[in-house]
Design an enzyme around this catalytic site. Structure first.
Site, PDB file in Angstrom:
ATOM      1  N   HIS A  91      37.951  32.198   5.345  1.00 56.03           N
ATOM      2  CA  HIS A  91      37.025  31.279   4.672  1.00 56.03           C
ATOM      3  C   HIS A  91      37.520  29.866   4.996  1.00 56.03           C
ATOM      4  O   HIS A  91      38.729  29.648   5.154  1.00 56.03           O
ATOM      5  CB  HIS A  91      37.075  31.402   3.154  1.00 56.03           C
ATOM      6  CG  HIS A  91      36.744  32.748   2.595  1.00 56.03           C
ATOM      7  ND1 HIS A  91      37.656  33.763   2.490  1.00 56.03           N
ATOM      8  CD2 HIS A  91      35.601  33.221   2.044  1.00 56.03           C
ATOM      9  CE1 HIS A  91      37.088  34.819   1.927  1.00 56.03           C
ATOM     10  NE2 HIS A  91      35.842  34.519   1.639  1.00 56.03           N
ATOM     11  N   ASP A 151      40.446  28.845   2.951  1.00 53.86           N
ATOM     12  CA  ASP A 151      41.701  29.601   3.132  1.00 53.86           C
ATOM     13  C   ASP A 151      42.618  28.855   4.089  1.00 53.86           C
ATOM     14  O   ASP A 151      43.839  28.985   4.012  1.00 53.86           O
ATOM     15  CB  ASP A 151      41.476  30.966   3.812  1.00 53.86           C
ATOM     16  CG  ASP A 151      40.560  31.879   3.043  1.00 53.86           C
ATOM     17  OD1 ASP A 151      40.439  31.720   1.828  1.00 53.86           O
ATOM     18  OD2 ASP A 151      39.959  32.764   3.705  1.00 53.86           O
TER      19      ASP A 151
END
Ligand code: XUL
Ligand code: CO
Length: 438
Positions: free
Chosen positions: A100, A103
Site C-alpha cells: 500500500h 506501507d
C-alpha cells in the site's frame, strides 16, 4: 548491512529435514505437471504485515520490533524497511512484493509531501529491484486507515474525501507502474455501510464505479497494461462491504462495464468470512474468467474475524491448487497476506511463517497435481452429467434446441424418472485422503 544476521538463506532440505529454517516441500526447481514450482507459485511478500505490523491489537501495543535500527515514522525507517524487505525476500527466494502507498512511506499531513516521499522511496525500491531481480506483484492505496475514510473512499458522503481518495489512487498507480507491477488492487475495506438508515447504497455504488473507471482510464493512459483487481471481503471493518464475495464483485463489475479491465484477487480468509470455502470463491472467479491473483492466508474456524494466519491447512491448499491448475494458473501470484501471531515476535518467526506458508502451498501443488493425474474425480464428474451428453433429450437441452412444451411432452412419457445417481461424496472424500496420505 545485514539485518537478519543469524538467519541464513533458506534452502530445500526435503521432508526428512528437522531444520525449522529449511523447506521440506518447496523445491523451487522441481517440475510438477511440466512447470517448476517457482513458476507455478509466484510468491509475494506483503509489505504491511511483514515489515510494518508489530502485533498491535485492540488490547495492547506492539510486541515485535520492526524498527530495523531506525526511528519509526521517519524516511530513514522507510529505507530500512526496504533493506529488510529485500534481504528477507532474497533469503527466502521470494520473487515478488505487494504494497500500500502508506506501507512504504510515513503519511505526511499534506499529500504533496506524501507524494514526494513516495517518489523518493520508489527510486530506492527500484534500485533494489534491479539489484536483486525481485518484482512488484501489485500496488494499492490504503483508503481505510486514515480517519478521513471513516465513511469510505469511493463510497464516502464527502466530495472532498472522494477527491482525496482519487488523488491517492492516481499516485499509487504512478508508483505501481514505475515499479512494473503486474496488477493494481482495490480492497474496499470501508466501502460499505454500518446501517442502511444513513446510506444511499445506489449512490455509493455508482461512485465506487466512477472511481474505478477513472482509475482504468488513468492507468491505461500511463501505460499500465496489467489487471485491476477487486479483492472481495464481506465485512470487517464495515458491517457490510459491497464487494461481499466473488459472485457479488463479478456482478458489480459487469453492471458497470468494468469486467474487461478487472479480475479478482481472492483471499482465503475473506472467502471463509463470506461463508464460503476458499475453493468456492476461486471456482466462481475461474468459471467467469476472472481469477487473477490470490491473497494466501487462512482464518480460524473458531474466530469470526480476519485472522490472516500463515497457511497451514494442506487440505485447503490442495483444493486451492486444484482450482488454480484447472484454471491454467494465475496471471497474478500468491501474496502472503498473512502475519505472525502476536506472541511469535522474533525475526526468526517472520521467516518460519513464510517457510510454513510456502511449504503448505508446495504440498498443495504436489497433491493437486496427483489428484489430476489420478483422474478419479474428473472421471466421476464427467459420468455424473453423462445423461446430457448421451441421451437425445439431454443433448437437446444443452444445445438449446428444446422448449418447455417439448420437455413437458417428454416428461409425460417418463412415469417417475429414475433417481439421478448417488453423489458419492464419501467415496470422493476418501480419494482425497488417499492421495494426501499415501
Ligand atoms: C484486508 C486485506 C488487505 C488487502 C489490501 O483484509 O486483505 O490487506 O489485501 O488492501
Ligand atoms: Co488481502
Amino acid at each position: 548491512m545485514e539485518i537478519f544476521k543469524n538467519i541464513p538463506a533458506i534452502k530445500f532440505e526435503g521432508a526428512q529435514s528437522k531444520n525449522p529454517l529449511a523447506f521440506k516441500y518447496y523445491d523451487a526447481e522441481r517440475v510438477v505437471l511440466g512447470k517448476t514450482m517457482k513458476e507455478h507459485l509466484p510468491f509475494a511478500m506483503a509489505w504491511w504485515h511483514n515489515l510494518c505490523a508489530n502485533g498491535t491489537d485492540m488490547f495492547g501495543r506492539g510486541v515485535a520490533d520492526k524498527s530495523f535500527g531506525q526511528e519509526v515514522g521517519t524516511m530513514a525507517h522507510a529505507k530500512a524497511k526496504v533493506d529488510a524487505g529485500f534481504e528477507f525476500m532474497q533469503k527466502l527466494g521470494i520473487g515478488y512484493f505487494c504494497f500500500h502507498d502508506v506501507d512504504i512511506v510515513p503519511e505526511a499531513d499534506d499529500i504533496k509531501e506524501t507524494n514526494r516521499r513516495l517518489d523518493e522511496i520508489s527510486d530506492y525500491i527500484l534500485e533494489k529491484m534491479k539489484e536483486t531481480g525481485i518484482k512488484c506483484l501489485w500496488g494499492t492505496a490504503n483508503m481505510f486507515s486514515n480517519p478521513r475514510f471513516c465513511n469510505g473512499a469511493g463510497s464516502t458522503n464527502s466530495a472532498d474525501v472522494f477527491a482525496f481518495a482519487a488523488a491517492q489512487v492516481k499516485k499509487a498507480l504512478d508508483i505501481t507502474v514505475k515499479l512494473g507491477g503486474v496488477g493494481y488492487v482495490f480492497w474496499g475495506g470501508r466501502e460499505g455501510y454500518e446501517t442502511l438508515l444513513n446510506t444511499d447504497v445506489k449512490f455509493e455504488q455508482n461512485n465506487i464505479a466512477r472511481l474505478m473507471k477513472m482509475a482504468v482510464e488513468y492507468g491505461r493512459s500511463i501505460g499500465f497494461t496489467g489487471d485491476f483487481y477487486i479483492e472481495p471481503k464481506p465485512k470487517e471493518p464495515m458491517k457490510h462491504q459491497y464487494d461481499f464475495d466473488a459472485a457479488t464483485a463479478i456482478g458489480f463489475l459487469r453492471a458497470y462495464g468494468l469486467d474487461k479491465d478487472f479480475k479478482l484477487n481472492i483471499e482465503a480468509n475473506h472467502a471463509t468470512l463470506a461463508g464460503h470455502t476458499f475453493e468456492h470463491d476461486l471456482r466462481i472467479s475461474a468459471i467467469n474468467g476472472m481469477l487473477g491473483s490470490i491473497d494466501a492466508n487462512q482464518g480460524d474456524m473458531l474466530l469470526g474475524w480476519d485472522t490472516d494466519e500463515f497457511p497451514f491447512d494442506v487440505y485447503t491448499a490442495t483444493m486451492c491448487m486444484y482450482e488454480v491448475l484447472k484454471a491454467g494458473g494465475l496471471t497474478g501470484g500468491f501474496n502472503f497476506d498473512a502475519k505472525n501471531r502476536r506472541p511469535s515476535y522474533t525475526f526468526e518467526d517472520m521467516f518460519e511463517g513464510f517457510v510454513l506458508g510456502m511449504d503448505t502451498f508446495a504440498l498443495g501443488l504436489i497433491k493437486a497435481a496427483e489428484l489430476i493425474e489420478d483422474g478419479r474425480i474428473d472421471e466421476f464428474i464427467k459420468e455424473r452429467y453423462a445423461s446430457f451428453a448421451t441421451s437425445e433429450i439431454g443433448k437437446k437441452i444443452v444445445s438449446g434446441k428444446t422448449s418447455l412444451v417439448e420437455l413437458a411432452a417428454y416428461a409425460d412419457g417418463l412415469g417417475s424418472p429414475e433417481l439421478p445417481g448417488s453423489g458419492k461424496q464419501e467415496r470422493l472424500e476418501g480419494i482425497i485422503n488417499n492421495i494426501l496420505f499415501r
